[in-house]
Design a protein around this motif. Sequence first.
Motif, PDB file in Angstrom:
ATOM      1  N   MET A 223      51.421  78.998   5.466  1.00  0.00           N
ATOM      2  CA  MET A 223      52.717  78.072   4.887  1.00  0.00           C
ATOM      3  C   MET A 223      52.624  77.446   3.588  1.00  0.00           C
ATOM      4  O   MET A 223      51.461  77.297   3.035  1.00  0.00           O
ATOM      5  CB  MET A 223      52.792  76.843   5.918  1.00  0.00           C
ATOM      6  N   LYS A 224      53.792  77.549   2.745  1.00  0.00           N
ATOM      7  CA  LYS A 224      53.891  77.018   1.485  1.00  0.00           C
ATOM      8  C   LYS A 224      54.568  75.358   1.469  1.00  0.00           C
ATOM      9  O   LYS A 224      55.197  75.245   2.395  1.00  0.00           O
ATOM     10  CB  LYS A 224      54.679  78.076   0.610  1.00  0.00           C
ATOM     11  N   ALA A 225      54.342  74.922   0.437  1.00  0.00           N
ATOM     12  CA  ALA A 225      55.050  73.751   0.010  1.00  0.00           C
ATOM     13  C   ALA A 225      55.842  73.826  -1.015  1.00  0.00           C
ATOM     14  O   ALA A 225      55.241  73.989  -2.241  1.00  0.00           O
ATOM     15  CB  ALA A 225      54.285  72.440   0.098  1.00  0.00           C
ATOM     16  N   VAL A 226      57.212  73.402  -1.290  1.00  0.00           N
ATOM     17  CA  VAL A 226      57.756  73.150  -2.342  1.00  0.00           C
ATOM     18  C   VAL A 226      58.140  71.768  -2.790  1.00  0.00           C
ATOM     19  O   VAL A 226      58.974  71.241  -1.815  1.00  0.00           O
ATOM     20  CB  VAL A 226      59.047  73.905  -2.565  1.00  0.00           C
TER      21      VAL A 226
ATOM     22  N   ASP B 232      57.390  83.464   3.841  1.00  0.00           N
ATOM     23  CA  ASP B 232      56.520  82.576   4.630  1.00  0.00           C
ATOM     24  C   ASP B 232      57.269  81.318   5.071  1.00  0.00           C
ATOM     25  O   ASP B 232      58.402  81.106   4.276  1.00  0.00           O
ATOM     26  CB  ASP B 232      55.343  82.192   3.602  1.00  0.00           C
ATOM     27  N   ASP B 233      56.890  80.359   5.844  1.00  0.00           N
ATOM     28  CA  ASP B 233      57.311  79.346   6.050  1.00  0.00           C
ATOM     29  C   ASP B 233      57.037  78.336   4.884  1.00  0.00           C
ATOM     30  O   ASP B 233      56.090  78.386   4.239  1.00  0.00           O
ATOM     31  CB  ASP B 233      56.816  78.577   7.325  1.00  0.00           C
ATOM     32  N   VAL B 234      58.258  77.496   4.567  1.00  0.00           N
ATOM     33  CA  VAL B 234      57.911  76.459   3.501  1.00  0.00           C
ATOM     34  C   VAL B 234      58.502  75.232   4.078  1.00  0.00           C
ATOM     35  O   VAL B 234      59.553  74.958   4.712  1.00  0.00           O
ATOM     36  CB  VAL B 234      59.319  76.974   2.578  1.00  0.00           C
ATOM     37  N   ILE B 235      57.590  74.359   3.461  1.00  0.00           N
ATOM     38  CA  ILE B 235      57.800  72.818   3.619  1.00  0.00           C
ATOM     39  C   ILE B 235      58.491  72.268   2.272  1.00  0.00           C
ATOM     40  O   ILE B 235      57.952  72.295   1.422  1.00  0.00           O
ATOM     41  CB  ILE B 235      56.546  71.973   4.042  1.00  0.00           C
ATOM     42  N   VAL B 236      59.709  71.833   2.459  1.00  0.00           N
ATOM     43  CA  VAL B 236      60.479  71.100   1.333  1.00  0.00           C
ATOM     44  C   VAL B 236      60.198  69.597   1.323  1.00  0.00           C
ATOM     45  O   VAL B 236      60.666  69.130   2.184  1.00  0.00           O
ATOM     46  CB  VAL B 236      62.045  71.667   1.272  1.00  0.00           C
TER      47      VAL B 236
END
Length: 252
Positions: free
Chosen positions: A1-4, A115-119
């Motif tokens: 998972m990534k975070a922006v 990938d899934d992204v947490i914003v």
Amino acid sequence: MKAVILAAGYGTRLQRDLEKEQSGQFQHLQGVAKPLLPVGDCALISHWLRALTQSACVDHVFVVTNALYYEAFQLWAQDFPSVHVLNDGTRNNEERLGAVACLQLAVNQFAVNDDDVIVIAGDTLFKEDFSLRKFTERVAEVQRKNKEGNLVLSYQCKDEETLKYGILEVDSDSRVTCMKEKPLPSETHSRSATRPLEERDAPGNFLSWLIERRPVYAHEISGRFDVGNLASYTECDRYFRETLQNPDLYLI
């Protein structure tokens, strides 16, 4: 998972308040990007990085900022090896791209669309009940139902506050059925609030678009701190200095 982390705003309301403030107590905050404001014992954005790092729920964090604050964020990011800072190229509030365009910039630049992204809004923190672990567990639960499922945070507002926010109406499974923009209290039974829609800074507009195309579920928390002006900043800082019970586990 990534975070922006969206951190490309110019903090115009806060800077106006600081210019008018006469005591000199907050003079050191002039010209500081909101995510880099000191909150408790560290910068506002550092609370997120501490938790994202310790919880190991993401492998990369992408921070989108502007040309005015780019060097300051680069300096801050030296303490966090997983952080990549992206300059959106703008230098003033009139040029700003807006939240959705900045999110798209990060997705394109770093190829995170696989990938899934947490914003995360770079000027926002939550109260102590929020947990990244519980949030990611809920994401996994939602995606077991539908791999294209999405999760948005909400919190209960007072009747008179519906006019300030986007109000989510949900079914018995917490799936969002619609979002009403700043409705009268009589126009909806729901008090499940999320960030309001604004034409330029448009995460609410994106959410309205997404609800009609993908499953979106609500994950309720007790409240948030949205630093917009000097009053909201001092309220947030006071919470972290006087009320926060367990700083070592905050957000984790």
